[in-house]
Design a protein around this motif. Structure first.
Motif, PDB file in Angstrom:
ATOM      1  N   UNK A 120      24.138  43.472  43.967  1.00 21.76           N
ATOM      2  CA  UNK A 120      23.918  42.425  42.966  1.00 21.76           C
ATOM      3  C   UNK A 120      22.484  41.929  43.033  1.00 21.76           C
ATOM      4  N   UNK A 121      21.885  41.747  41.852  1.00 20.71           N
ATOM      5  CA  UNK A 121      20.521  41.224  41.762  1.00 20.71           C
ATOM      6  C   UNK A 121      20.466  40.228  40.602  1.00 20.71           C
ATOM      7  N   UNK A 171      22.929  34.301  46.131  1.00 19.26           N
ATOM      8  CA  UNK A 171      24.097  35.113  45.807  1.00 19.26           C
ATOM      9  C   UNK A 171      24.941  35.290  47.053  1.00 19.26           C
ATOM     10  N   UNK A 172      26.255  35.260  46.878  1.00 18.36           N
ATOM     11  CA  UNK A 172      27.154  35.568  47.986  1.00 18.36           C
ATOM     12  C   UNK A 172      28.444  36.157  47.434  1.00 18.36           C
ATOM     13  N   UNK A 173      29.133  36.917  48.272  1.00 17.72           N
ATOM     14  CA  UNK A 173      30.413  37.480  47.856  1.00 17.72           C
ATOM     15  C   UNK A 173      31.373  36.341  47.567  1.00 17.72           C
ATOM     16  N   UNK A 174      32.147  36.503  46.512  1.00 21.88           N
ATOM     17  CA  UNK A 174      33.061  35.463  46.074  1.00 21.88           C
ATOM     18  C   UNK A 174      34.445  35.641  46.682  1.00 21.88           C
ATOM     19  N   UNK A 175      35.155  34.547  46.806  1.00 21.79           N
ATOM     20  CA  UNK A 175      36.555  34.593  47.213  1.00 21.79           C
ATOM     21  C   UNK A 175      37.469  34.518  45.995  1.00 21.79           C
ATOM     22  N   UNK A 176      36.887  34.429  44.798  1.00 23.13           N
ATOM     23  CA  UNK A 176      37.668  34.375  43.559  1.00 23.13           C
ATOM     24  C   UNK A 176      38.410  35.685  43.343  1.00 23.13           C
ATOM     25  N   UNK A 177      39.580  35.589  42.736  1.00 25.58           N
ATOM     26  CA  UNK A 177      40.355  36.768  42.387  1.00 25.58           C
ATOM     27  C   UNK A 177      39.680  37.443  41.196  1.00 25.58           C
ATOM     28  N   UNK A 218      33.641  40.498  43.025  1.00 24.63           N
ATOM     29  CA  UNK A 218      32.941  39.394  42.353  1.00 24.63           C
ATOM     30  C   UNK A 218      31.867  38.769  43.239  1.00 24.63           C
ATOM     31  N   UNK A 219      30.866  38.214  42.588  1.00 23.00           N
ATOM     32  CA  UNK A 219      29.719  37.592  43.238  1.00 23.00           C
ATOM     33  C   UNK A 219      29.592  36.150  42.745  1.00 23.00           C
ATOM     34  N   UNK A 248      29.899  30.414  37.422  1.00 23.37           N
ATOM     35  CA  UNK A 248      29.085  30.793  38.575  1.00 23.37           C
ATOM     36  C   UNK A 248      29.589  32.037  39.291  1.00 23.37           C
ATOM     37  N   UNK A 249      30.692  32.624  38.835  1.00 18.15           N
ATOM     38  CA  UNK A 249      31.201  33.849  39.446  1.00 18.15           C
ATOM     39  C   UNK A 249      31.092  34.977  38.436  1.00 18.15           C
ATOM     40  N   UNK A 250      30.480  36.093  38.861  1.00 14.36           N
ATOM     41  CA  UNK A 250      30.264  37.226  37.963  1.00 14.36           C
ATOM     42  C   UNK A 250      30.803  38.495  38.604  1.00 14.36           C
ATOM     43  N   UNK A 251      31.124  39.477  37.745  1.00 10.33           N
ATOM     44  CA  UNK A 251      31.638  40.758  38.219  1.00 10.33           C
ATOM     45  C   UNK A 251      31.355  41.812  37.156  1.00 10.33           C
ATOM     46  N   UNK A 252      31.205  43.054  37.584  1.00  8.80           N
ATOM     47  CA  UNK A 252      31.140  44.170  36.642  1.00  8.80           C
ATOM     48  C   UNK A 252      32.578  44.524  36.287  1.00  8.80           C
ATOM     49  N   UNK A 253      32.873  44.615  34.988  1.00  8.35           N
ATOM     50  CA  UNK A 253      34.250  44.837  34.564  1.00  8.35           C
ATOM     51  C   UNK A 253      34.320  45.820  33.403  1.00  8.35           C
ATOM     52  N   UNK A 254      35.450  46.520  33.311  1.00  5.02           N
ATOM     53  CA  UNK A 254      35.728  47.396  32.177  1.00  5.02           C
ATOM     54  C   UNK A 254      35.825  46.524  30.936  1.00  5.02           C
ATOM     55  N   UNK A 255      35.207  46.969  29.869  1.00  6.37           N
ATOM     56  CA  UNK A 255      35.203  46.221  28.615  1.00  6.37           C
ATOM     57  C   UNK A 255      35.706  47.128  27.497  1.00  6.37           C
ATOM     58  N   UNK A 256      37.002  47.343  27.457  1.00  7.01           N
ATOM     59  CA  UNK A 256      37.592  48.222  26.456  1.00  7.01           C
ATOM     60  C   UNK A 256      37.825  47.548  25.131  1.00  7.01           C
ATOM     61  N   UNK A 257      37.547  46.256  25.032  1.00  5.34           N
ATOM     62  CA  UNK A 257      37.738  45.536  23.778  1.00  5.34           C
ATOM     63  C   UNK A 257      36.394  45.229  23.151  1.00  5.34           C
ATOM     64  N   UNK A 258      36.420  44.721  21.956  1.00  2.00           N
ATOM     65  CA  UNK A 258      35.194  44.281  21.299  1.00  2.00           C
ATOM     66  C   UNK A 258      34.995  42.785  21.459  1.00  2.00           C
TER      67      UNK A 258
END
Length: 144
Positions: free
Chosen positions: A21-22, A36-42, A51-52, A121-131
């Motif tokens: 993550x940058x 930045x730190x690793x998140x405990x969020x689901x 998640x970050x 404040x929590x971000x993640x790379x995720x599949x985006x199959x929708x518009x």
């Protein structure tokens, strides 16, 4: 990690290399505690990475630009999914919102550039199959 249109000397950069993550930002006030730190969020079911958390992002002031770049694992894409259907997702009160994002297939990164701080404040790379993305999604061929 440059932000297009901004002088590199005005860009503050942060990285969490262990998570790929940058974040780069241009802001009038960046708190000393920002990082930045690793998140405990689901993470969402569509998550392609851990998640970050953007620590103290709510204290950023006079934000001009934020660039979030996340490494993702393409092997976690659903069967038949396009490798360009990836977005930076941010956790909000209403769930996970996908941001306008660009995919770099060669580096397996996804990047979002905002003109304000993210809506969470929590971000993640995720599949985006929708518009359904916040401000749409740029499905790039890997060039920026």
């Amino acid at each position: 990690m440059a932000i297009p249109g901004y002088d590199a000397s005005n860009v503050a950069e942060y990285a969490l290399e262990s998570a790929g993550a940058r974040v780069a930002l241009v802001a009038g006030v960046v708190p000393d505690e920002f990082g930045l730190e690793k998140s405990v969020s689901e993470p969402p079911a569509e998550s392609l990475a851990d998640p970050i958390d953007l620590v103290d992002s709510e204290d950023l002031k006079a934000v001009e630009a934020v660039r979030i770049a996340l490494v993702y694992d393409p092997s976690r894409l659903p069967p038949g999914a396009s490798p360009t259907d990836v977005a930076v997702a941010v956790e909000t009160e209403d769930g996970w919102d996908r941001l306008l994002s660009t995919v770099d297939l060669e580096e397996t990164t996804v990047t979002a550039v905002l003109n304000d701080r993210p809506p969470g404040s929590t971000v993640v790379a995720a599949f985006d199959g929708s518009d359904e993305t916040t401000e749409g999604t740029d499905r790039s061929d890997g060039t920026e």
